[in-house]
Motif scaffolding. Structure first.
Motif, PDB file in Angstrom:
ATOM      1  N   GLY A  65       2.857   5.210  -6.774  1.00  0.00           N
ATOM      2  CA  GLY A  65       2.915   5.017  -5.329  1.00  0.00           C
ATOM      3  C   GLY A  65       2.185   3.790  -4.832  1.00  0.00           C
ATOM      4  O   GLY A  65       1.873   3.684  -3.637  1.00  0.00           O
ATOM      5  N   SER A  66       1.907   2.831  -5.711  1.00  0.00           N
ATOM      6  CA  SER A  66       1.201   1.616  -5.310  1.00  0.00           C
ATOM      7  C   SER A  66       2.075   0.753  -4.410  1.00  0.00           C
ATOM      8  O   SER A  66       3.309   0.787  -4.462  1.00  0.00           O
ATOM      9  CB  SER A  66       0.788   0.804  -6.535  1.00  0.00           C
ATOM     10  OG  SER A  66      -0.220   1.457  -7.265  1.00  0.00           O
ATOM     11  N   ARG A  67       1.403  -0.037  -3.609  1.00  0.00           N
ATOM     12  CA  ARG A  67       2.087  -0.985  -2.731  1.00  0.00           C
ATOM     13  C   ARG A  67       2.211  -2.317  -3.471  1.00  0.00           C
ATOM     14  O   ARG A  67       1.220  -2.902  -3.875  1.00  0.00           O
ATOM     15  CB  ARG A  67       1.289  -1.153  -1.435  1.00  0.00           C
ATOM     16  CG  ARG A  67       2.033  -1.846  -0.337  1.00  0.00           C
ATOM     17  CD  ARG A  67       1.386  -1.604   1.029  1.00  0.00           C
ATOM     18  NE  ARG A  67       2.226  -2.177   2.043  1.00  0.00           N
ATOM     19  CZ  ARG A  67       1.970  -3.331   2.669  1.00  0.00           C
ATOM     20  NH1 ARG A  67       0.848  -3.986   2.399  1.00  0.00           N
ATOM     21  NH2 ARG A  67       2.804  -3.819   3.564  1.00  0.00           N
ATOM     22  N   VAL A  68       3.470  -2.787  -3.646  1.00  0.00           N
ATOM     23  CA  VAL A  68       3.730  -3.951  -4.476  1.00  0.00           C
ATOM     24  C   VAL A  68       4.567  -4.971  -3.704  1.00  0.00           C
ATOM     25  O   VAL A  68       5.536  -4.611  -3.028  1.00  0.00           O
ATOM     26  CB  VAL A  68       4.465  -3.566  -5.773  1.00  0.00           C
ATOM     27  CG1 VAL A  68       4.579  -4.761  -6.698  1.00  0.00           C
ATOM     28  CG2 VAL A  68       3.742  -2.429  -6.485  1.00  0.00           C
ATOM     29  N   ASP A  90      -1.481  -3.618  -3.928  1.00  0.00           N
ATOM     30  CA  ASP A  90      -2.078  -3.254  -5.213  1.00  0.00           C
ATOM     31  C   ASP A  90      -1.574  -4.153  -6.336  1.00  0.00           C
ATOM     32  O   ASP A  90      -2.256  -4.341  -7.348  1.00  0.00           O
ATOM     33  CB  ASP A  90      -1.748  -1.802  -5.554  1.00  0.00           C
ATOM     34  CG  ASP A  90      -2.203  -0.848  -4.462  1.00  0.00           C
ATOM     35  OD1 ASP A  90      -3.418  -0.757  -4.237  1.00  0.00           O
ATOM     36  OD2 ASP A  90      -1.335  -0.221  -3.822  1.00  0.00           O
ATOM     37  N   GLY A  91      -0.366  -4.677  -6.158  1.00  0.00           N
ATOM     38  CA  GLY A  91       0.229  -5.529  -7.173  1.00  0.00           C
ATOM     39  C   GLY A  91       1.167  -6.543  -6.558  1.00  0.00           C
ATOM     40  O   GLY A  91       1.727  -6.309  -5.478  1.00  0.00           O
ATOM     41  N   ARG A 130      -5.610  -6.509  -3.312  1.00  0.00           N
ATOM     42  CA  ARG A 130      -6.866  -5.769  -3.240  1.00  0.00           C
ATOM     43  C   ARG A 130      -7.738  -6.143  -4.441  1.00  0.00           C
ATOM     44  O   ARG A 130      -7.223  -6.546  -5.484  1.00  0.00           O
ATOM     45  CB  ARG A 130      -6.591  -4.264  -3.228  1.00  0.00           C
ATOM     46  CG  ARG A 130      -5.837  -3.804  -1.987  1.00  0.00           C
ATOM     47  CD  ARG A 130      -5.760  -2.289  -1.909  1.00  0.00           C
ATOM     48  NE  ARG A 130      -5.168  -1.868  -0.652  1.00  0.00           N
ATOM     49  CZ  ARG A 130      -3.912  -1.445  -0.503  1.00  0.00           C
ATOM     50  NH1 ARG A 130      -3.122  -1.364  -1.559  1.00  0.00           N
ATOM     51  NH2 ARG A 130      -3.460  -1.084   0.684  1.00  0.00           N
ATOM     52  N   PRO A 131      -9.051  -6.004  -4.349  1.00  0.00           N
ATOM     53  CA  PRO A 131      -9.918  -6.283  -5.503  1.00  0.00           C
ATOM     54  C   PRO A 131      -9.456  -5.499  -6.731  1.00  0.00           C
ATOM     55  O   PRO A 131      -9.197  -4.298  -6.652  1.00  0.00           O
ATOM     56  CB  PRO A 131     -11.297  -5.829  -5.024  1.00  0.00           C
ATOM     57  CG  PRO A 131     -11.246  -6.021  -3.534  1.00  0.00           C
ATOM     58  CD  PRO A 131      -9.830  -5.654  -3.139  1.00  0.00           C
ATOM     59  N   GLY A 132      -9.329  -6.195  -7.840  1.00  0.00           N
ATOM     60  CA  GLY A 132      -8.844  -5.554  -9.059  1.00  0.00           C
ATOM     61  C   GLY A 132      -7.339  -5.430  -9.134  1.00  0.00           C
ATOM     62  O   GLY A 132      -6.805  -4.906 -10.123  1.00  0.00           O
ATOM     63  N   GLY A 133      -6.634  -5.901  -8.099  1.00  0.00           N
ATOM     64  CA  GLY A 133      -5.182  -5.808  -8.079  1.00  0.00           C
ATOM     65  C   GLY A 133      -4.533  -6.623  -9.173  1.00  0.00           C
ATOM     66  O   GLY A 133      -5.125  -7.555  -9.735  1.00  0.00           O
ATOM     67  N   LEU A 134      -3.292  -6.285  -9.508  1.00  0.00           N
ATOM     68  CA  LEU A 134      -2.573  -6.909 -10.616  1.00  0.00           C
ATOM     69  C   LEU A 134      -1.542  -7.906 -10.115  1.00  0.00           C
ATOM     70  O   LEU A 134      -0.916  -7.700  -9.068  1.00  0.00           O
ATOM     71  CB  LEU A 134      -1.889  -5.841 -11.463  1.00  0.00           C
ATOM     72  CG  LEU A 134      -2.800  -4.768 -12.066  1.00  0.00           C
ATOM     73  CD1 LEU A 134      -1.983  -3.806 -12.914  1.00  0.00           C
ATOM     74  CD2 LEU A 134      -3.925  -5.395 -12.886  1.00  0.00           C
TER      75      LEU A 134
END
Length: 224
Positions: free
Chosen positions: A54-57, A121-122, A149-153
């Protein structure tokens, strides 16, 4: 140079009308000319599998929505796509009806404000940065860094070439493209604030004789 270079963080509009019109005309022929996208599929699969469900990409330069936006949506992620070409976006909306698509230039991307897209998120950015002059690419990468976001891919691809805003024939049209050799691409990506977690390269021969063979570089990254 300042961060306001050519609209990146400033108010200067970047005119890429010619690039958009070329891809409007090319339309679905792009997927016909480039049917085998092993590198793009592999990098997209890495992004889809590495993110929480469910990440926002964000798909930057989403084109027809195939294969990346479609694969991300099929993996259960919330997909937003941007592209300069209205024709490509029309195809993307048909291929990925559950996605959200916007006609936007990289220079217009913002986290906040009236037209802000928020954080992601990505991010996938396949063969989009090569449409910019070299001097703009570091600023575009920093824009994408801000959207993560911090740590995002972040996964991206470029064609390996020593080119800067060179005009080339492409599927019956003229477009302007840039490229880096791989060491320089790694440097530019790291200086924009990304850690490189993986790298692959592919020799690629398009199905159409109207497009030249190329060497494709894929970098899988994390926001540092």
């Amino acid at each position: 140079m300042s961060e306001a270079y050519e609209g990146y963080g400033g108010d200067t509009a970047v005119d890429r009308t010619g690039q958009a019109e070329a891809f409007d005309a090319i339309g679905a022929r792009y997927d016909v000319a480039f049917p085998h996208k092993e590198g793009q599929l592999a990098a997209g699969a890495w992004l889809a599998a590495s993110l929480p469900p469910g990440s926002r990409v964000l798909d930057v330069g989403c084109g027809t929505g195939l294969p990346t936006a479609r694969a991300l949506a099929d993996a259960g992620h919330k997909v937003t796509g941007i592209d300069l070409s209205a024709g490509m976006l029309s195809l993307a909306r048909a291929h990925v009806p559950e996605g959200e698509f916007h006609q936007l230039d990289l220079a217009a991307l913002r986290v906040a404000g009236p037209e802000g897209l928020g954080e992601f998120d990505g991010i996938a950015c396949f063969f989009t940065l090569l449409m910019l002059p070299r001097a703009e690419i570091p600023y575009a990468l920093r824009q994408l860094h801000r959207l993560l976001r911090p740590g995002g891919l972040f996964t991206l691809s470029m064609v390996e070439a020593d080119l800067d805003d060179a005009e080339i024939p492409f599927l019956g049209h003229s477009i302007r493209v840039s490229g880096f050799l791989r060491d320089e691409l790694r440097r530019v990506v790291r200086e924009a604030g990304f850690e490189i977690a993986g790298e692959e390269s592919f020799a690629y021969a398009p199905a159409s004789t109207d497009a030249h063979p190329e060497h494709q570089l894929f970098l899988n990254c994390r926001r540092a």
